[in-house]
Design an enzyme around this catalytic site. Sequence first.
Site, PDB file in Angstrom:
ATOM      1  N   CYS A   3      -1.049  -4.302   8.048  1.00 56.51           N
ATOM      2  CA  CYS A   3      -0.835  -3.087   8.854  1.00 56.51           C
ATOM      3  C   CYS A   3      -0.128  -3.465  10.158  1.00 56.51           C
ATOM      4  O   CYS A   3       0.767  -2.751  10.618  1.00 56.51           O
ATOM      5  CB  CYS A   3      -2.158  -2.398   9.170  1.00 56.51           C
ATOM      6  SG  CYS A   3      -3.231  -2.171   7.745  1.00 56.51           S
ATOM      7  N   CYS A   6       0.816  -1.219   0.000  1.00 52.98           N
ATOM      8  CA  CYS A   6       0.000   0.000   0.000  1.00 52.98           C
ATOM      9  C   CYS A   6       0.845   1.263   0.000  1.00 52.98           C
ATOM     10  O   CYS A   6       0.315   2.356  -0.096  1.00 52.98           O
ATOM     11  CB  CYS A   6      -0.913   0.005   1.230  1.00 52.98           C
ATOM     12  SG  CYS A   6       0.041   0.081   2.744  1.00 52.98           S
TER      13      CYS A   6
HETATM   14 FE1  FES Z   1      -1.248  -0.538   4.344  1.00 53.63          FE
HETATM   15 FE2  FES Z   1      -2.446  -0.190   6.647  1.00 53.63          FE
HETATM   16  S1  FES Z   1      -3.354  -0.071   4.669  1.00 53.63           S
HETATM   17  S2  FES Z   1      -0.347  -0.402   6.318  1.00 53.63           S
END
Ligand code: FES
Length: 148
Positions: free
Chosen positions: A107, A34
């Site tokens: 995460c 992400c």
């Molecule tokens: Fe990638 Fe939380 S959405 S670290």
Amino acid sequence: MNTEEKIDEAIRNPKNLGEMAEADAIGTAGSSDCGDMLRMWIKFRNEDGRRVIDKATFQSFGCQTAIAVASMATELIKGKTPAEALAMSNEDLSAPLGALPPMKIHCAQLVEGALKNALTGEVVAPKAVSPTLSDSFQAPKSVKIKFT
Ligand code: FES
């Protein structure tokens, strides 16, 4: 409170947020999934001849769930030796929040990665949890074309 409410609560009142000027160790982890980043600062103290974590702080660039997990994790590792902190999995570090949804597990891995990087210097990247939409478009597909 369910996991979502606990995450909201932790985000509203994050603990140990911010840089630590006098840190003994600093660790950073980034998610290729992400693009988010998390950095952790750690200060040690001696307790009965053992080196334990006195305090830890963090900064997160981008992700709310990582903030919630890091807030919990920096509390959980206080008083632990580096070996004890290293033995904690991302599930251990996020346990007070309850089970994270599959898309948010990376995460917690980001927090674990920053902690391990601070304590060992080892770079631990969160595992890719799923292909992104753009990956799915770019991934070559084997398509069989039948000519008749
Ligand atoms: Fe990638 Fe939380 S959405 S670290």
